[in-house]
Write a protein that holds these residues in place. Sequence first.
Motif, PDB file in Angstrom:
ATOM      1  N   LEU A  81       0.858  -1.183   0.000  1.00 54.45           N
ATOM      2  CA  LEU A  81       0.000   0.000   0.000  1.00 54.45           C
ATOM      3  C   LEU A  81       0.897   1.238   0.000  1.00 54.45           C
ATOM      4  N   PRO A  82       1.173   1.820  -1.173  1.00 55.35           N
ATOM      5  CA  PRO A  82       2.059   2.980  -1.234  1.00 55.35           C
ATOM      6  C   PRO A  82       1.431   4.200  -0.567  1.00 55.35           C
ATOM      7  N   VAL A  83       2.263   4.936   0.155  1.00 56.06           N
ATOM      8  CA  VAL A  83       1.864   6.212   0.759  1.00 56.06           C
ATOM      9  C   VAL A  83       2.736   7.284   0.099  1.00 56.06           C
ATOM     10  N   ARG A  84       2.135   8.135  -0.713  1.00 56.13           N
ATOM     11  CA  ARG A  84       2.906   9.123  -1.475  1.00 56.13           C
ATOM     12  C   ARG A  84       3.217  10.345  -0.607  1.00 56.13           C
ATOM     13  N   PHE A  85       4.518  10.679  -0.546  1.00 59.35           N
ATOM     14  CA  PHE A  85       4.936  11.858   0.198  1.00 59.35           C
ATOM     15  C   PHE A  85       6.218  12.396  -0.453  1.00 59.35           C
ATOM     16  N   PRO A  86       6.087  13.181  -1.527  1.00 56.71           N
ATOM     17  CA  PRO A  86       7.281  13.681  -2.233  1.00 56.71           C
ATOM     18  C   PRO A  86       8.118  14.580  -1.329  1.00 56.71           C
ATOM     19  N   VAL A  87       9.431  14.369  -1.362  1.00 61.08           N
ATOM     20  CA  VAL A  87      10.328  15.204  -0.561  1.00 61.08           C
ATOM     21  C   VAL A  87      11.239  16.063  -1.441  1.00 61.08           C
ATOM     22  N   LEU A  88      11.119  15.895  -2.747  1.00 62.47           N
ATOM     23  CA  LEU A  88      11.861  16.713  -3.700  1.00 62.47           C
ATOM     24  C   LEU A  88      10.945  17.094  -4.846  1.00 62.47           C
ATOM     25  N   GLU A  89      11.190  18.263  -5.431  1.00 61.80           N
ATOM     26  CA  GLU A  89      10.577  18.593  -6.707  1.00 61.80           C
ATOM     27  C   GLU A  89      11.679  19.048  -7.650  1.00 61.80           C
ATOM     28  N   ILE A  90      11.526  18.725  -8.926  1.00 65.87           N
ATOM     29  CA  ILE A  90      12.542  19.016  -9.925  1.00 65.87           C
ATOM     30  C   ILE A  90      12.115  20.267 -10.689  1.00 65.87           C
TER      31      ILE A  90
ATOM     32  N   PHE B 227      13.595  14.573   6.820  1.00 59.87           N
ATOM     33  CA  PHE B 227      13.904  14.790   8.235  1.00 59.87           C
ATOM     34  C   PHE B 227      13.468  16.194   8.677  1.00 59.87           C
ATOM     35  N   ASP B 228      13.747  17.192   7.849  1.00 56.83           N
ATOM     36  CA  ASP B 228      13.391  18.573   8.195  1.00 56.83           C
ATOM     37  C   ASP B 228      11.887  18.820   8.072  1.00 56.83           C
ATOM     38  N   MET B 229      11.264  18.223   7.064  1.00 56.05           N
ATOM     39  CA  MET B 229       9.847  18.491   6.794  1.00 56.05           C
ATOM     40  C   MET B 229       8.937  17.982   7.900  1.00 56.05           C
ATOM     41  N   VAL B 230       9.304  16.848   8.533  1.00 54.05           N
ATOM     42  CA  VAL B 230       8.379  16.240   9.490  1.00 54.05           C
ATOM     43  C   VAL B 230       8.452  16.882  10.871  1.00 54.05           C
ATOM     44  N   GLY B 231       9.474  17.714  11.127  1.00 52.80           N
ATOM     45  CA  GLY B 231       9.550  18.413  12.408  1.00 52.80           C
ATOM     46  C   GLY B 231       9.922  17.486  13.567  1.00 52.80           C
ATOM     47  N   LYS B 232       9.939  18.057  14.750  1.00 47.22           N
ATOM     48  CA  LYS B 232      10.401  17.329  15.941  1.00 47.22           C
ATOM     49  C   LYS B 232       9.580  16.078  16.221  1.00 47.22           C
TER      50      LYS B 232
ATOM     51  N   ARG C  20       5.943  21.776  -0.945  1.00 48.34           N
ATOM     52  CA  ARG C  20       5.036  21.960   0.185  1.00 48.34           C
ATOM     53  C   ARG C  20       4.272  20.667   0.405  1.00 48.34           C
ATOM     54  N   ALA C  21       4.068  20.320   1.644  1.00 54.94           N
ATOM     55  CA  ALA C  21       3.416  19.041   1.936  1.00 54.94           C
ATOM     56  C   ALA C  21       2.561  19.169   3.182  1.00 54.94           C
ATOM     57  N   ASP C  22       1.502  18.353   3.230  1.00 52.24           N
ATOM     58  CA  ASP C  22       0.651  18.285   4.410  1.00 52.24           C
ATOM     59  C   ASP C  22       1.246  17.246   5.357  1.00 52.24           C
ATOM     60  N   VAL C  23       2.122  17.695   6.221  1.00 50.95           N
ATOM     61  CA  VAL C  23       2.828  16.781   7.125  1.00 50.95           C
ATOM     62  C   VAL C  23       1.863  16.111   8.095  1.00 50.95           C
ATOM     63  N   ASP C  24       0.762  16.776   8.437  1.00 51.38           N
ATOM     64  CA  ASP C  24      -0.202  16.188   9.376  1.00 51.38           C
ATOM     65  C   ASP C  24      -0.749  14.865   8.863  1.00 51.38           C
ATOM     66  N   VAL C  25      -0.924  14.762   7.544  1.00 52.35           N
ATOM     67  CA  VAL C  25      -1.409  13.506   6.964  1.00 52.35           C
ATOM     68  C   VAL C  25      -0.420  12.379   7.257  1.00 52.35           C
ATOM     69  N   LEU C  26       0.860  12.676   7.113  1.00 51.58           N
ATOM     70  CA  LEU C  26       1.888  11.673   7.377  1.00 51.58           C
ATOM     71  C   LEU C  26       1.963  11.339   8.864  1.00 51.58           C
ATOM     72  N   LEU C  27       1.871  12.341   9.719  1.00 49.93           N
ATOM     73  CA  LEU C  27       1.915  12.092  11.161  1.00 49.93           C
ATOM     74  C   LEU C  27       0.752  11.214  11.603  1.00 49.93           C
ATOM     75  N   ARG C  28      -0.423  11.460  11.016  1.00 49.66           N
ATOM     76  CA  ARG C  28      -1.593  10.622  11.355  1.00 49.66           C
ATOM     77  C   ARG C  28      -1.389   9.189  10.879  1.00 49.66           C
ATOM     78  N   ALA C  29      -0.778   9.033   9.704  1.00 54.82           N
ATOM     79  CA  ALA C  29      -0.504   7.683   9.199  1.00 54.82           C
ATOM     80  C   ALA C  29       0.455   6.951  10.133  1.00 54.82           C
ATOM     81  N   TRP C  30       1.476   7.633  10.602  1.00 51.16           N
ATOM     82  CA  TRP C  30       2.403   7.032  11.564  1.00 51.16           C
ATOM     83  C   TRP C  30       1.662   6.625  12.843  1.00 51.16           C
TER      84      TRP C  30
END
Length: 265
Positions: free
Chosen positions: A37-46, A206-211, A176-186
């Motif tokens: 089940l892939p969870v998409r969370f791009p950390v780079l844009e070209i 590492f920087d995007m997800v915060g402390k 730009r990313a909705d980090v809350d979505v990832l935190l909820r998934a975790w």
Amino acid sequence: MSATEADGALAGLHVLVTRPAHQAEPLCAALTAEGALPVRFPVLEILDPVDSGPLLAVIDRLDEYDIAVFVSPNAVVKAMNLIMARRTLPPTLQFAAVGRVSAKELRRFIGRDADIFPPRKFDSEALLEQPALQQVAGKRIIIFRGGGGREHLGNVLKERGAQVDYAEAYRRGRPRADVDVLLRAWARGEVDIIAVTSGEGLRNLFDMVGKLGQHWLRKTPLVVVHERMAQLAEELGFKEPPVVAAEASDAAIVEAIRQWHKKRT
């Protein structure tokens, strides 16, 4: 979930895919085919260079070079699209690619295999081992890369007597990313392993997800594509040594995840 997904080797495994959005779908499809089940969370844009002038100037005088080196698939796509739109290819120019995926992209543009690319390991060090790059004194070499790329390849070629220029075909940005979505998934236990394909991407994540996110991140298994990234993960405080895929291709990443999952089940 389809019967194929339910029966796959990675059935039910949540994999965080961090590739740029425009490059993530093939990996997501390969994972889905294995039941993951892939969870998409791009950390780079070209992105295009801020100033394309120097790149266009290099393209206009491409006849002056003996070898053109492309360090990544993005370098191939960005540079070759401009080259093909602007001019014909110099008949004597040799094409070199750092990795299998870059070589595959080059073939799409030039209609044949690259002249120089490593058959096994896929990094600058492996490319530098190729016979065609041993005796390069007096050769003029252009390296197409992203902004701020590694200097190792060019430095070694200069030590061997080549005249080396760089052309920045693209730059990398942090989306730009909705980090809350990832935190909820975790929090729901829906991130089992993370696939990251560059050191810059790992730093961005590492920087995007915060402390708070870093607490989860350090405890989550990681699959990377080079030993240098494994060293970076250790520096960032990851609890487990990362799984290192054989190369940066989708197939190699999926295989690395498959082997990791097999060992833990």
